[in-house]
Scaffold this active site. Sequence first.
Site, mmCIF file in Angstrom:
data_model
loop_
_atom_site.group_PDB
_atom_site.id
_atom_site.type_symbol
_atom_site.label_atom_id
_atom_site.label_comp_id
_atom_site.label_asym_id
_atom_site.label_seq_id
_atom_site.Cartn_x
_atom_site.Cartn_y
_atom_site.Cartn_z
ATOM 1 C CG ASP A 96 -2.089 0.898 1.124
ATOM 2 O OD1 ASP A 96 -2.273 1.508 0.040
ATOM 3 O OD2 ASP A 96 -2.846 1.019 2.107
ATOM 4 C CG HIS A 106 0.113 1.992 -9.303
ATOM 5 N ND1 HIS A 106 -0.081 1.576 -8.002
ATOM 6 C CD2 HIS A 106 -1.000 2.702 -9.633
ATOM 7 C CE1 HIS A 106 -1.267 2.012 -7.564
ATOM 8 N NE2 HIS A 106 -1.833 2.704 -8.539
ATOM 9 C CG LEU A 163 9.259 -17.214 -3.447
ATOM 10 C CD1 LEU A 163 8.788 -17.171 -1.989
ATOM 11 C CD2 LEU A 163 9.933 -15.889 -3.797
HETATM 12 C C1 FPP Z 1 -1.890 0.326 -3.180
HETATM 13 O O1 FPP Z 1 -1.402 1.622 -3.319
HETATM 14 C C2 FPP Z 1 -1.435 -0.477 -4.261
HETATM 15 C C3 FPP Z 1 -2.234 -1.088 -5.163
HETATM 16 C C4 FPP Z 1 -3.706 -0.963 -5.207
HETATM 17 C C5 FPP Z 1 -1.661 -1.901 -6.186
HETATM 18 C C6 FPP Z 1 -0.384 -2.566 -5.836
HETATM 19 C C7 FPP Z 1 0.297 -2.785 -7.101
HETATM 20 C C8 FPP Z 1 1.623 -2.792 -7.306
HETATM 21 C C9 FPP Z 1 2.654 -2.707 -6.242
HETATM 22 C C10 FPP Z 1 2.132 -2.884 -8.660
HETATM 23 C C11 FPP Z 1 1.386 -3.856 -9.482
HETATM 24 C C12 FPP Z 1 1.829 -5.223 -9.226
HETATM 25 C C13 FPP Z 1 1.408 -6.248 -9.987
HETATM 26 C C14 FPP Z 1 2.023 -7.609 -9.854
HETATM 27 C C15 FPP Z 1 0.364 -6.040 -10.983
HETATM 28 P P1 FPP Z 1 -2.470 2.768 -3.490
HETATM 29 O O2 FPP Z 1 -2.631 3.033 -4.948
HETATM 30 O O3 FPP Z 1 -3.736 2.395 -2.806
HETATM 31 O O4 FPP Z 1 -1.744 3.949 -2.789
HETATM 32 P P2 FPP Z 1 -2.452 5.073 -1.926
HETATM 33 O O5 FPP Z 1 -3.147 4.363 -0.786
HETATM 34 O O6 FPP Z 1 -1.300 5.901 -1.453
HETATM 35 O O7 FPP Z 1 -3.391 5.801 -2.815
#
Ligand code: FPP
Length: 243
Positions: free
Chosen positions: A23, A40, A134
Amino acid sequence: MFFKRKSNINLDNIPTHIAMIMDGNGRWAKKRGLSRSVGHRYGIENLKTVVELNLKFKIKFLTVYAFSIENWKRPKDEIETLFELMKQFFDSYGQELSDKGVRIKVIGTRENLSNDILEIIDKVENMTKDNDDLTLLIAFNYGFSEEILTCVKKITHKCLNNELTISDINNELIENNLYTSGVPNVDLLIRTSGEQRLSNFLLLQCSYAELYFTEVYWPDFKEQEYLAALNEYQKRQRRFGGL
Ligand code: FPP
């Protein structure tokens, strides 16, 4: 007592299964005046770093929350970025992961996923199916409430077809009908970015997980942070309801 140690970590007390809620990509980007998509991108780069760390510490199972069913509520362009990143991750890194002994499994519903995504998921799952150093489970289009609903439907179907009777239904049968069938329960759940909730992620599988929350945003969750989480895990006394 003598412990084998690596970076102050007791190698005799390593979690078997770590789950991560990655997150804070959006806030990480905003702080730098960048778009959420760039956040991202850095997030997925960091996933590679974290996979390497899990290999280094010989963790057997790592589950990461990449896209939840609830994430469909996000703007279309952000959803497209996440799907594109998923494809690029597999295209550019799948072979390398396979060579490193990583098995990849994508957990979640296949509903609403386009054919090109489904094809690439099948390809990478097949390519890595014999690896077992893994297992990297990528929760994509995942939500626990959907997982348990699908499980209940599968079991009900088998009962109606007389393949099972109600007395056959037990905890093991339920576990075997989840997306995580065959995967041990989570030992350590890590969530970055300061939020302290589970967000519909592996709720049954985390029944006795140790929870670790850090303020650090996901793109900054690197070796030092990872070691801090393992250290904290090793301080916990796990009693599983006993004394
Ligand atoms: C949360 O950050 C993250 C996500 C919803 C997506 C996590 C995705 C990745 C780390 C990259 C993609 C990985 C794959 C394998 C497809 P947020 O966007 O909710 O951040 P915020 O809470 O600060 O808005």
